[in-house]
Structure formats: C-alpha cells, structure tokens
Design a protein around this motif. Sequence first.
Motif, short mmCIF file in Angstrom:
data_model
loop_
_atom_site.label_atom_id
_atom_site.label_comp_id
_atom_site.label_asym_id
_atom_site.label_seq_id
_atom_site.Cartn_x
_atom_site.Cartn_y
_atom_site.Cartn_z
N PHE A 1 5.35 -12.83 -13.85
CA PHE A 1 5.12 -11.99 -12.66
C PHE A 1 3.63 -11.73 -12.48
CE2 PHE A 1 9.37 -11.11 -14.11
CZ PHE A 1 10.11 -11.08 -12.92
N SER A 2 3.23 -11.72 -11.23
CA SER A 2 1.84 -11.42 -10.89
C SER A 2 1.82 -10.51 -9.68
CB SER A 2 1.08 -12.72 -10.60
OG SER A 2 -0.27 -12.44 -10.29
N GLY A 3 0.62 -10.04 -9.34
CA GLY A 3 0.47 -9.20 -8.16
C GLY A 3 -0.99 -8.90 -7.92
N GLY A 4 -1.34 -8.76 -6.67
CA GLY A 4 -2.71 -8.39 -6.31
C GLY A 4 -2.83 -6.88 -6.24
N LEU A 5 -3.52 -6.29 -7.21
CA LEU A 5 -3.57 -4.83 -7.32
C LEU A 5 -4.28 -4.16 -6.16
CD1 LEU A 5 -4.26 -4.09 -11.08
CD2 LEU A 5 -2.10 -4.12 -9.87
N SER A 6 -5.22 -4.85 -5.53
CA SER A 6 -6.03 -4.18 -4.50
C SER A 6 -5.19 -3.68 -3.33
CB SER A 6 -7.13 -5.13 -3.99
OG SER A 6 -6.55 -6.30 -3.44
N ASN A 7 -4.05 -4.35 -3.08
CA ASN A 7 -3.19 -3.90 -1.97
C ASN A 7 -2.65 -2.49 -2.21
OD1 ASN A 7 -3.55 -6.32 -0.71
ND2 ASN A 7 -1.59 -7.19 -1.31
N LEU A 8 -2.38 -2.17 -3.47
CA LEU A 8 -1.76 -0.89 -3.80
C LEU A 8 -2.56 0.28 -3.24
CD1 LEU A 8 0.50 0.44 -5.74
CD2 LEU A 8 -1.43 0.75 -7.32
N SER A 9 -3.88 0.21 -3.36
CA SER A 9 -4.74 1.34 -3.02
C SER A 9 -5.57 1.09 -1.77
CB SER A 9 -5.69 1.61 -4.20
OG SER A 9 -6.48 0.45 -4.45
N PHE A 10 -5.10 0.19 -0.92
CA PHE A 10 -5.91 -0.25 0.22
C PHE A 10 -6.30 0.89 1.15
CE2 PHE A 10 -6.60 -2.63 4.24
CZ PHE A 10 -7.59 -3.49 3.78
N SER A 11 -5.48 1.92 1.22
CA SER A 11 -5.79 3.03 2.13
C SER A 11 -6.90 3.93 1.61
CB SER A 11 -4.53 3.87 2.40
OG SER A 11 -4.03 4.41 1.21
N PHE A 12 -7.39 3.63 0.38
CA PHE A 12 -8.48 4.43 -0.19
C PHE A 12 -9.75 3.59 -0.36
CE2 PHE A 12 -4.45 6.22 -1.62
CZ PHE A 12 -4.57 7.52 -1.12
N ARG A 13 -9.95 2.68 0.60
CA ARG A 13 -11.15 1.84 0.57
C ARG A 13 -12.41 2.70 0.51
NH1 ARG A 13 -8.07 0.11 4.48
NH2 ARG A 13 -9.43 0.70 6.22
N GLY A 14 -13.33 2.30 -0.36
CA GLY A 14 -14.58 3.05 -0.54
C GLY A 14 -14.54 3.98 -1.73
N LEU A 15 -13.35 4.36 -2.15
CA LEU A 15 -13.20 5.24 -3.32
C LEU A 15 -12.84 4.37 -4.53
CD1 LEU A 15 -11.19 8.20 -1.71
CD2 LEU A 15 -13.65 8.03 -2.10
N ASN A 16 -13.80 3.62 -5.00
CA ASN A 16 -13.51 2.60 -6.02
C ASN A 16 -12.98 3.18 -7.33
OD1 ASN A 16 -14.24 0.61 -4.24
ND2 ASN A 16 -16.34 0.43 -5.01
N SER A 17 -13.53 4.31 -7.75
CA SER A 17 -13.06 4.91 -9.01
C SER A 17 -11.62 5.36 -8.89
CB SER A 17 -13.95 6.09 -9.40
OG SER A 17 -15.26 5.65 -9.69
N LEU A 18 -11.28 5.93 -7.76
CA LEU A 18 -9.89 6.37 -7.53
C LEU A 18 -8.96 5.16 -7.50
CD1 LEU A 18 -7.89 8.64 -6.84
CD2 LEU A 18 -8.40 8.22 -4.42
N ARG A 19 -9.40 4.10 -6.86
CA ARG A 19 -8.57 2.89 -6.79
C ARG A 19 -8.37 2.30 -8.19
NH1 ARG A 19 -10.25 -1.10 -2.00
NH2 ARG A 19 -8.10 -1.76 -2.39
N THR B 1 0.82 -1.21 0.00
CA THR B 1 0.00 0.00 0.00
C THR B 1 0.86 1.26 0.00
OG1 THR B 1 -1.65 -1.22 1.24
CG2 THR B 1 -1.89 1.17 1.20
N ILE B 2 0.50 2.19 -0.89
CA ILE B 2 1.21 3.47 -0.98
C ILE B 2 0.28 4.61 -0.56
CG2 ILE B 2 2.72 2.65 -2.83
CD1 ILE B 2 0.94 4.28 -4.80
N ALA B 3 0.88 5.79 -0.46
CA ALA B 3 0.15 7.03 -0.14
C ALA B 3 -0.64 6.89 1.16
CB ALA B 3 -0.77 7.42 -1.30
#
Length: 705
Positions: free
Chosen positions: A258-276, A227-229
């Motif tokens: 290579f793979s990765g779970g993208l949801s972790n990147l924006s986890f601190s913005f839960r609820g802001l789905n468009s932003l994520r 998670t960033i930001a």
Amino acid sequence: LLNFVGGCCGTFPSHIAAVVKKVAGCPVRKLPELPKYPSMQLSGLEPCFVTEQAGFQWVGERCNLMGSAKFKKLVDAYKWDEAMEVCLAQCEKKADILDFNFDSDLIDGQSAMGKFMRLCVTEPNVAKLPFMIDSSKWPVVEEGLKCVQGKSIVNSISLKVGEEEFLRQAKLCMRYGAAVVLMAFDEQGQAATFEDKVRICQRSYRLLRQRIDFPPEDIIFDCNVLTIATGLPEHNSYAIDFINAVAEIKRTCPCVSFSGGLSNLSFSFRGLNSLRDAMHSVFLYHAVPKGLNMSIVNPGALPRYTDIDAHSRKLAEEVILNKSDDGHHVERFLEYAEQVKKPPATAAEGPALKIEKSSPTQQIEFLRSLKGTVTCEAEHVKPEPGCEALDVCRLEGPQETQKVAEKIIACQTPTPTEVLNYFNNELKKRICFLDGGMGTRIQAEKLEEADYRGDRFKDFNEIDANGVPVSLKGNNDLLIFSKPDMVRDIHKEYFAAGSDICETNTFNGTTISQGEYKMQPVVYELNKKGAELAKQAAADVTKAEPHKPRFVAGAVGPTSRTLSVSPSVEDPSFRNVTWDELVEAYKQQVSGLVDGGVDLLMIETVFDTQNCKAAIFAVDEYFLETKKERLPVMLSATIVDNSGRTLSGQTVEAFYVSVKHARAFTVGINCALGAAQMKGFYKKLVDMNSGWCHVYPSAGLPNAM
C-alpha cells in the motif's frame, strides 16, 4: 550448488570433458520451496526487498514536478545537472525509492522522462535505488520503462480507462518487469468512501489475478489519501476510511502493498508546513500498523510521532480518526490551525505547535518500529484456465527420452513442453552440461581474412564511416557461411565431450552487431543457418547416444551497444541505440533462430540488464505475434570483476530481480571470471533463484597485460 555447468572464454571440449568427469558424483541442486505469500522485490543497481521485516519504505517525492517547486523550476529551465542534485539530496535523506514525474504544460513530458532517466542510471548514488515512474500519461510511463535497467514501480494504472485498457497496461508492466500502483478509481470516478475503496481495489485485484496472472506481490494499492478538516462534514472520515480500507484489503488480497501521497491529507493547510508534517506523522502512526508500507514523502522532513507535543498530537489524532468525546474535533482543529498561523503576541507558554528535531535515520527507524496488526490468511485468487503464467521449472510431465531423441535425430525440434519435461526430470537426477567457448575454439584454427570471406564474400568491399575498408576477420558468426563444416564439427566436439546443450554460433547475430561489418542484410539467414548447423551436430551425436539427446540453444548476445551506459563523456544522457531499435534487432534474430529449429534461447553475457530486458521483450513479442509456443529461455549475466557487478553496475542479486519477470528456464552467470572467483557470486544467485541455475565460467582470469 549446480544444475547446469559449462565453460566460457578459454575453455575447450577437453575442459567440458574434464568437468563432466569431475562432477559425476556431485549431488544436483534441488529447486527451493516457494513461499505461499511472496513479497515484493525491486531493484536499482542493488536489490530492495519490501518485506514485513524491512518495514516502511520512503518514496522520495522531490523528483516530482508536483512534489517540489524547486525541481519543477529547474526542469522547466532544462537545468538537468542542478535537477540531479535534488535527486542526490533525496538519497542522502534515506529515501528507499525515488518517484519521478514530468507531467507539465511547459515541457514534453515523454522526452523529459526519457532524458532524465538516462541521466539517473549513470549516477551511481541515484541509480542504486529503485525508481517509481509516475505519470498520468501512459506514453510517458512507457518511455521511462524503456530507459531503466532495474525493476521499477509504475505509478499508476486504474480502472478509470475501462477493463480492456487497464489489463493492456498491466500486461505491458509485466513485460517490462515492473510493479504497479493501482489507484482506487473505476469507470465512475475516484473512490472516496471506505466501501468504494474496498470494492474497487478488490475488483482490480481479481481482474489482474484471474485474467493475466499478475504477480500479487507486485501490486501496490493507493486507496486515495483525501483532504480532511476542510469544514465540510463529508470530508471528515476520509483519513480513517483510508486506514480502514487498507486493513480490509490487506486481509482479503494476499501479498499486496500500500502507498499514498501524504500531501493530499493536509492540503487545506497549505503554508503551514509544520502543522502538515505533524498531521502526516500522526496519520502514518495509525496507518502503518494497518498495512501502509510505503508513502510518497519528503524524506527527512517527517517528525516522529513522539517528536510532536502531546496537545498538538491529540488534536491531529482526533481529526485523522474522526473521533472525539464531544464531536467538535474538526472545529477545534481549525481554531488550532489559526493559532499556529497567527500565534498570539503574548503567548507565555510558547508556540502552539512544538516539534522536536530528529534525524532522517531516527525518523525512518521509528516508522519501521511500528509493528503490523493486520495479517492476511486469505487464499490466492486463481487465474482463469488458460491465463496462468507457466512456472517452466516446475512443469510436471513424462520424460519421453526416446520420442525426443527420434525428433532430434531427424533434425526436427521437440516441442517446448517436451524439452522442459526432459530437463525437469533429468535435473532431478544429475547435473547437466553446457558447451565451452565457441570463440576460443575458433581462435585455435588461426583463420585469416580469406577464411572469413569464403566464396560468398570474396568480393566484399564495403567502406566504414572513417573511409577504411571493412575487414571481416574476427566476425566469427560469418563462418556459418564461409566455414560451415568447421562450425558444425566444433558443435559436435562439445556434444561428444558431454554437453547436453550447445549454443549456436550467433553471439553477434543482430543487425546492430553485424552493422559493424556492414552485414545487416544476412542476419536472418545467418541465424537460421547457424541453428541448422548446430541441429545437424546434435542429430549426429544423439544418433550415436540416443539415451542422452542433445539440444541446441540459440545464442543471443548483448550487442555492441548499450542502453544503460553513455558512449559520450560530454552527455551522459546520450545513447547510440534505442530500446525500440534493440527490440527490433533481437526479434529478427529470434525469428531466424526459431525458423532454424533451436530448442531453447540463451540470452547471454549480459553486461547491461536493460539490453537483456529488451531481448526478453523481443522474445515475448515474437511469440505473441507468431502465436507459437514460447521456447524455454535461459538468461546469463556477466560479472565483470571482483566487485560482483555487471558492466552497467548491478549486483547479481539486482540482476536477478530485474529479469525475474522473464519466467526463465535457467538464470545464471558466465564469462569474465574463473570458477574460483565466480563461486561466491554464483552462490548469491543460487540463494535467490527460485528456478534452475547455470554457471559457465572462463578458464580463469586473463593474464596481466
């Protein structure tokens, strides 16, 4: 096109003699050149090739209890049919691979994984895709592998459990025929920095290559999307560290994905789905060219980079790359997120974040248009001495025909290396020959119940489950006891007609198939004696023609039960046999065949690839337990009609991918179709198969009934 050719149902020794004569002047198929950098091959009912040309692969996340609240609610309530609708929706949205995770406190994850996998393999639109079997619990992963006929991905293993357990799990993945996701964890924990990601992944790669010769193309690294930001300075470089680590590992570790779970990147913005979604799209725009070729996402919900308004895109880009002119990009992005969350009531210019709509097809096409900028020219990491996986088709050695013939004449078994050396040299010079239809030839004898019983079973009087006396007529394997001279003479007829290899009369030689006749107690003896009869026939013909030794393949049939098809109309998840039961039955059969002296093993007439995989697993288990040198293994699928698919729905290409881990001496097709109908499907197999091929068609399509 040909390496080995023979006949199946409807063919007789005369057919084999005619085939030998017909192909006498035909050139033999040469082994293809192997690529220096092979790419990943996966399969469901159809093959999936993860190549540079194929581009980015979407791994659907919605069949994961942690990736979909809706799916979790349905599974927790045991609403399996409705949960299947979630899977189908992922397919409609162009997922390339489906991720399944059942880790939950409310259900038994192991039984849920097994049940849902059995359901999924019976739903064609779901089963056509490769599966990613996802769990933090190894027994849950293994349960999934026991239910899926295609080549799956295990998500995940890591060094967190220590080197010994890590390698044990990796070996099992190889034996089940699965690719693996390797998480960037070690004994000290999760890799967060660029340096740790690279160090742990390179160490994992070296261990797998040096210690167990794990196929490098089946390794997928997950370098931990974090998670960033968040407002914490130490988190600011997590995204760019991931991207740079992917590039460095791709440069230094040949063939990996290579793979990765993208949801972790924006986890601190839960609820802001468009932003994520915007953050994820910008992240992929920069990560894909560096080597990220798959990701666990919600297919169809990722806007294209160009769909996002330029201002929002720039802000997301700054925090992902951790770079801006003034260095205040994190603060700027957090303020922007607040505007997205609580837009000013009088904002004349409209919403802060604007995303154009695009279709799933447009989205995946955009990602696949992103060209790689990182290439690997590193040399392969070589396995340590004694750890190499043997390429049995390319084994180089002297063709000791006289020595081999002398052993066969004495009813002894040449070593596997001697058998391989003989055929690998012979196949460079000529097409070799299999036998014809054993059942067809037996049918011609017009045997009755008393013939099948013989003296040994004349007083047999078992009753079946319906209260009906069990008839032994039709149990051809039993003729090994009641008509041994006839069985041996049929083998001799085929050898005399030109067959290099004859199969034992043990097509139904498992406790499962013999259970239909209440003959489980004689299974080991049946296989051993069946092998001995065929060896006697080989000895007699080889004695007359020592320049052309004859060999015996132990016939391992598909059994009368199947792991991929439910016998119940009411419950598609029901099976009347388990993986473990099949493995045990096959292992007992292999034990008898080997003790009887067979030279090779033929797992044949495969109409369900999962049964075949259980047989392969049993073969490996037997040789691991006995510490004997593994016999060469031949694998043969059955295409049931002109659709080009097996009974369990796989194409011939998907079958080959699913069983490639067996390191087979030959892979081919047999039965059901005549030569004319089979040729096109055989050609597809030939084009894919890196080893020797065989084909033994039926005499032709059966007459209309």
